[in-house]
Scaffold this motif. Structure first.
Motif, PDB file in Angstrom:
ATOM      1  N   GLU A   1       2.471   5.034   6.565  1.00 44.27           N
ATOM      2  CA  GLU A   1       2.655   3.632   6.912  1.00 44.27           C
ATOM      3  C   GLU A   1       1.522   2.774   6.379  1.00 44.27           C
ATOM      4  OE1 GLU A   1       3.341   3.215  11.055  1.00 44.27           O
ATOM      5  OE2 GLU A   1       5.228   4.346  11.021  1.00 44.27           O
ATOM      6  N   ALA A   2       0.340   3.384   6.175  1.00 43.79           N
ATOM      7  CA  ALA A   2      -0.758   2.633   5.571  1.00 43.79           C
ATOM      8  C   ALA A   2      -0.546   2.463   4.073  1.00 43.79           C
ATOM      9  CB  ALA A   2      -2.087   3.343   5.836  1.00 43.79           C
ATOM     10  N   ILE A   3       0.054   3.476   3.426  1.00 45.22           N
ATOM     11  CA  ILE A   3       0.299   3.401   1.984  1.00 45.22           C
ATOM     12  C   ILE A   3       1.565   2.597   1.694  1.00 45.22           C
ATOM     13  CG2 ILE A   3       0.784   4.746  -0.089  1.00 45.22           C
ATOM     14  CD1 ILE A   3      -0.859   7.012   1.103  1.00 45.22           C
ATOM     15  N   LEU A   4       2.682   3.047   2.272  1.00 47.29           N
ATOM     16  CA  LEU A   4       3.958   2.351   2.085  1.00 47.29           C
ATOM     17  C   LEU A   4       4.283   1.595   3.367  1.00 47.29           C
ATOM     18  CD1 LEU A   4       6.121   5.046   0.261  1.00 47.29           C
ATOM     19  CD2 LEU A   4       4.946   3.089  -0.735  1.00 47.29           C
ATOM     20  N   ARG A   5       3.734   0.413   3.490  1.00 48.32           N
ATOM     21  CA  ARG A   5       3.977  -0.372   4.688  1.00 48.32           C
ATOM     22  C   ARG A   5       5.438  -0.809   4.739  1.00 48.32           C
ATOM     23  NH1 ARG A   5      -1.325  -4.087   3.932  1.00 48.32           N
ATOM     24  NH2 ARG A   5       0.079  -5.030   2.407  1.00 48.32           N
ATOM     25  N   PRO A   6       6.036  -0.804   5.930  1.00 49.31           N
ATOM     26  CA  PRO A   6       7.430  -1.258   6.033  1.00 49.31           C
ATOM     27  C   PRO A   6       7.576  -2.678   5.517  1.00 49.31           C
ATOM     28  CG  PRO A   6       6.734  -0.174   8.062  1.00 49.31           C
ATOM     29  CD  PRO A   6       5.505  -0.328   7.219  1.00 49.31           C
ATOM     30  N   LEU A   7       8.610  -2.903   4.730  1.00 49.79           N
ATOM     31  CA  LEU A   7       8.856  -4.246   4.219  1.00 49.79           C
ATOM     32  C   LEU A   7       9.324  -5.154   5.352  1.00 49.79           C
ATOM     33  CD1 LEU A   7      10.731  -3.583   0.853  1.00 49.79           C
ATOM     34  CD2 LEU A   7       8.295  -3.945   1.225  1.00 49.79           C
TER      35      LEU A   7
ATOM     36  N   THR B   1      -1.256   6.355  -6.393  1.00 46.62           N
ATOM     37  CA  THR B   1      -0.421   5.376  -5.694  1.00 46.62           C
ATOM     38  C   THR B   1      -1.284   4.433  -4.862  1.00 46.62           C
ATOM     39  OG1 THR B   1       1.488   6.849  -5.592  1.00 46.62           O
ATOM     40  CG2 THR B   1       1.373   5.116  -3.943  1.00 46.62           C
ATOM     41  N   VAL B   2      -2.251   4.987  -4.141  1.00 48.73           N
ATOM     42  CA  VAL B   2      -3.148   4.160  -3.339  1.00 48.73           C
ATOM     43  C   VAL B   2      -3.909   3.182  -4.224  1.00 48.73           C
ATOM     44  CG1 VAL B   2      -5.178   4.224  -1.838  1.00 48.73           C
ATOM     45  CG2 VAL B   2      -3.366   5.900  -1.533  1.00 48.73           C
ATOM     46  N   THR B   3      -4.377   3.651  -5.373  1.00 49.27           N
ATOM     47  CA  THR B   3      -5.109   2.787  -6.307  1.00 49.27           C
ATOM     48  C   THR B   3      -4.235   1.629  -6.772  1.00 49.27           C
ATOM     49  OG1 THR B   3      -6.462   4.651  -7.072  1.00 49.27           O
ATOM     50  CG2 THR B   3      -6.310   2.733  -8.518  1.00 49.27           C
ATOM     51  N   LEU B   4      -3.014   1.921  -7.162  1.00 52.85           N
ATOM     52  CA  LEU B   4      -2.129   0.887  -7.707  1.00 52.85           C
ATOM     53  C   LEU B   4      -1.701  -0.120  -6.636  1.00 52.85           C
ATOM     54  CD1 LEU B   4       0.025   3.154 -10.027  1.00 52.85           C
ATOM     55  CD2 LEU B   4      -1.528   1.338 -10.762  1.00 52.85           C
ATOM     56  N   LEU B   5      -1.389   0.367  -5.450  1.00 55.37           N
ATOM     57  CA  LEU B   5      -0.977  -0.550  -4.389  1.00 55.37           C
ATOM     58  C   LEU B   5      -2.128  -1.466  -3.970  1.00 55.37           C
ATOM     59  CD1 LEU B   5       1.319   1.619  -2.092  1.00 55.37           C
ATOM     60  CD2 LEU B   5       1.965  -0.393  -3.413  1.00 55.37           C
TER      61      LEU B   5
END
Length: 355
Positions: free
Chosen positions: A108-114, A168-172
């Motif tokens: 949830e920290a990486i892919l936060r709900p839209l 992924t974390v870097t790009l987000l």
């Protein structure tokens, strides 16, 4: 099953009437109970087996002395061993449950709900990892309201495992920062590329990533930047069109191009129309015969669905196409332009993302 074994052992002794020891069969009762039961049940079945063995040995003259006391001792040893194994398994289960809880927090920290709605648009995003035991992987998406409109990214990092998650974390992080400071969408992609290249230099991991960025605002047009990603689709009424967004090199490789600023393109985005963006986990999903999933052919039948209903239905159809065994991470993001672009408060919803 433990009860069935016990009943079978008793039935054999009562039916044969011969000197026949069923001790080994009774010793299997606590072992079978240990497969899925907790330690109190294992102790209970062990006692049942021991009492049954003792009763059969002393209560039936036909057994004589053929059932040695060592059988009862064996039942006791098996029971104790199974109790120890059960306690270890329960401790391991608690550890796995805790780790899964932590992984969910990381996800949830990486892919936060839209948010369900933002800037006059309806949003829905779904992600499913190819590894059923993993909650995060190399696919990513994000939507951020900015002074220049709603900015959305869908991307796919090459490879799998923890290095892909780290990229992924870097790009987000780069997208979230640059989206609110860079007025040009191409500059946002360039900042993401620079962050990924700094990671490449620091870690020696030269993996790249594809990404599709879109900016939608009050105007009837939308702006795209395509860094080697799957093309988006525009759904207007019953018409589905693959948008010809010219691709640039993937992120991490933009410096190899003559102009490291990726190309931007504009397309019409009328009210009540919808943009669908996916990762190659959808377009390259194969069935048992090796046939790819026909995304463009499937979308017309989903035009009547809500934004969230479309992403859920599409994810289910891709899963059915691969018989529930995806070969790659799967990401689907849909954005619907409402009849008016009156700004609405963004309401985060956990239901907007399914694992």
């Amino acid at each position: 099953m433990p009860w069935l074994i016990w009943a079978t052992a008793v039935a054999i002794v009562l039916a044969t009437g011969r000197e026949l020891s069923v001790g080994p069969l009774l010793a299997a009762i606590p072992a079978v109970a240990a497969i899925c039961r907790r330690w109190p049940a294992i102790v209970g079945f062990g006692l049942l087996a021991a009492v049954t063995q003792t009763t059969l040995r002393w209560g039936l003259p036909t057994l004589g002395t053929s059932s040695f006391p060592m059988v009862t001792a064996s039942i006791a040893m098996v029971t104790v061993t199974c109790v120890i194994a059960s306690l270890a398994r329960e401790r391991g289960d608690r550890t796995v449950t805790h780790l899964r809880s932590l992984a969910r927090g990381v996800q949830e920290a990486i892919l936060r709900p839209l948010p369900r709605t933002s800037c006059g648009y309806r949003l829905s995003g779904l992600y499913r990892a190819a590894d059923t035991e993993a909650l995060v992987g190399g696919d990513f998406y994000e939507a951020i309201p900015t002074p220049w409109g709603l900015r959305i990214v869908v991307g796919d990092v090459a490879g799998k495992g923890l290095p892909a998650v780290d990229a992924t974390v870097t790009l987000l992080g780069a997208f979230r920062e640059a989206s609110c400071t860079e007025p040009d969408l191409g500059a946002v992609a360039q900042r993401m590329d620079e962050s990924l290249r700094r990671r490449q230099e620091a870690t020696g991991d030269d993996r790249h990533a594809t990404a599709l960025l879109v900016e939608v605002g009050r105007e009837r047009d939308c702006t795209f930047v395509n860094c080697g990603h799957v093309l988006p689709y525009l759904m207007t009424g019953d018409t589905v069109t693959e948008l010809p967004v010219p691709p640039s090199l993937p992120l991490g490789l933009l410096h190899l191009a003559d102009d490291d600023r990726p190309t931007t393109s504009r397309h019409s985005f009328p009210p009540r129309s919808r943009i669908v963006m996916v990762s190659d986990g959808v377009t390259e999903a194969r069935d048992a015969t090796g046939a790819f999933y026909d995304l463009q052919g499937a979308l017309p039948s989903l035009t009547s669905h809500s934004t969230a209903g479309l992403t859920n239905a599409l994810l289910q159809r891709v899963s059915d196409h691969t018989a529930g065994t995806p070969q790659d991470d799967t990401t689907i993001v849909a954005v619907t332009r409402q009849a008016t672009n009156r700004p609405e408060p963004a309401v985060p919803s956990r239901a907007a993302m399914t694992i």
